[in-house]
Design an enzyme around this catalytic site. Structure first.
Site, PDB file in Angstrom:
ATOM      1  N   HIS A  62       0.838  -1.207   0.000  1.00 11.83           N
ATOM      2  CA  HIS A  62       0.000   0.000   0.000  1.00 11.83           C
ATOM      3  C   HIS A  62       0.865   1.246   0.000  1.00 11.83           C
ATOM      4  CE1 HIS A  62       1.281  -0.355   4.138  1.00 11.83           C
ATOM      5  NE2 HIS A  62       0.974   0.940   4.309  1.00 11.83           N
ATOM      6  N   ASP A  76       0.587   5.045   2.036  1.00 19.28           N
ATOM      7  CA  ASP A  76      -0.154   5.481   3.221  1.00 19.28           C
ATOM      8  C   ASP A  76      -1.298   6.451   2.881  1.00 19.28           C
ATOM      9  OD1 ASP A  76       1.283   3.942   5.017  1.00 19.28           O
ATOM     10  OD2 ASP A  76       2.884   5.431   5.153  1.00 19.28           O
ATOM     11  N   HIS A 124       4.715   0.170   0.001  1.00 21.80           N
ATOM     12  CA  HIS A 124       5.471  -0.596   0.981  1.00 21.80           C
ATOM     13  C   HIS A 124       4.612  -1.668   1.646  1.00 21.80           C
ATOM     14  CE1 HIS A 124       3.653   2.800   3.030  1.00 21.80           C
ATOM     15  NE2 HIS A 124       3.662   2.102   4.135  1.00 21.80           N
ATOM     16  N   ARG A 139       5.424   7.170  13.738  1.00 23.12           N
ATOM     17  CA  ARG A 139       5.294   7.618  12.354  1.00 23.12           C
ATOM     18  C   ARG A 139       4.581   8.956  12.258  1.00 23.12           C
ATOM     19  NH1 ARG A 139       1.319   4.549   8.268  1.00 23.12           N
ATOM     20  NH2 ARG A 139      -0.105   6.161   8.978  1.00 23.12           N
TER      21      ARG A 139
HETATM   22 FE   LIG Z   1       2.109   2.091   5.662  1.00 20.22          FE
END
Ligand SMILES: [Fe+2]
Length: 299
Positions: free
Chosen positions: A104, A106, A274, A290
């Site tokens: 995917h 993000d 990723h 993140r």
């Molecule tokens: Fe991700």
């Protein structure tokens, strides 16, 4: 200034000599930004940063997003999404424990998908023999687009696909059930409220998008979030999407990151996809923070 070492054929570079706990001047920031967009995935090694410093640095690229899953946000810092397998005193995970099991980019299901993400490693799982677990895999969607046969490029021109958080939740839940049935860990995710679901309605985006900074064309469909192609029969949509997914993740477009503590790994969601690796379990702990920078509407 800092040093750059290229790691992958199409994507991936390592930056050393940059200390994000100190002020980064504008010229250095601009130079880093250039390196970042050229390489699509960049790891800044050996950082020791606080959540504030993490936020401060990544904010220079744009507006930071707060994730729809409130329970996985960092306490006191909404912009930080916690990825971890650690359990709190109540036995519940302190962050998202299975984010990224499918390929995917993000927040591709948002009207403004994430431009870039920056993941900082605080604790990483290491096997007794010293092998670090939990690698993150990347694939360049710009290199993959470039390598498509002309007939496919023509076929995709003007086509749009739907990215859907609801689609992702169903797919992820299904995978969780299958894993639990096979004797794996049972993951109980909190249901999203109606209000949370309303905040992430389905969106349509061009399948071939133009990078807002580099101008490169890239494939913007992924197996986690893309439910279907708009305006063509379902079976044809499935066939094309599967063909694209298999094409994107070919070895030649790939890069794998093996984590070190203090890595700040940044990736360009307009140019790469990723996928996480879940090859570790408690008592081996993993803790990552993140941030994601909001991008422009894909065009
Ligand atoms: Fe991700």
């Amino acid at each position: 200034m800092f040093e750059v070492k290229k790691l992958g054929r199409h994507l991936g570079a390592e930056v050393t000599g940059l200390d994000l706990s100190q002020a980064v001047d504008e010229a250095t920031f601009q130079a880093f930004s250039k390196v970042f967009f050229e390489n699509e995935v960049v790891v800044i090694k050996n950082q020791k940063i606080t959540p504030e410093q993490h936020i401060h640095f990544t904010k220079r690229f744009g507006i930071l997003e707060a994730h729809v899953r409130k329970e996985s946000r960092h306490e006191g810092h909404d912009e930080i999404f916690v990825l971890s397998n650690i359990e709190g005193p109540d036995g519940k995970p302190i962050g998202a424990i299975d984010a990224g099991r499918f390929w995917h980019s993000d927040l591709s299901y948002k009207e403004h998908p994430s431009m870039l993400s920056a993941l900082y490693s605080v604790e990483i799982p290491v096997r007794e023999d010293g092998r670090v677990l939990g690698d993150t895999n990347y694939a360049s969607t710009t290199a993959a687009y470039e390598a498509l046969p002309e007939s496919m490029k023509t076929r995709l021109q003007g086509l749009q696909s739907v990215h859907s958080y609801a689609f992702y939740r169903n797919k992820n839940r299904q995978a969780q059930k299958e894993e639990a049935a096979a004797g794996g860990r049972v993951i109980e995710e909190k249901e999203l409220t109606e209000e949370q679901l309303r905040s992430v309605p389905d969106v349509s985006s061009p399948i071939v998008r133009t990078h807002p900074v580099t101008g490169k064309k890239g494939l913007f469909v992924n197996e986690a979030h893309t439910s279907h192609i708009v305006g063509i029969p379902e079976s044809e949509s499935k066939d094309i999407l599967n063909e694209l997914y298999n094409h994107i993740i070919q070895e030649e477009f790939r890069f794998k990151h093996t984590w070190g503590v203090g890595d700040l790994l940044m990736w360009d969601n307009c140019a790469a996809q990723h996928k996480a690796t879940f090859d570790y379990r408690l008592p081996l702990r993993r803790l990552m923070y993140r941030t994601t920078v909001r991008g422009s509407v894909p065009f």
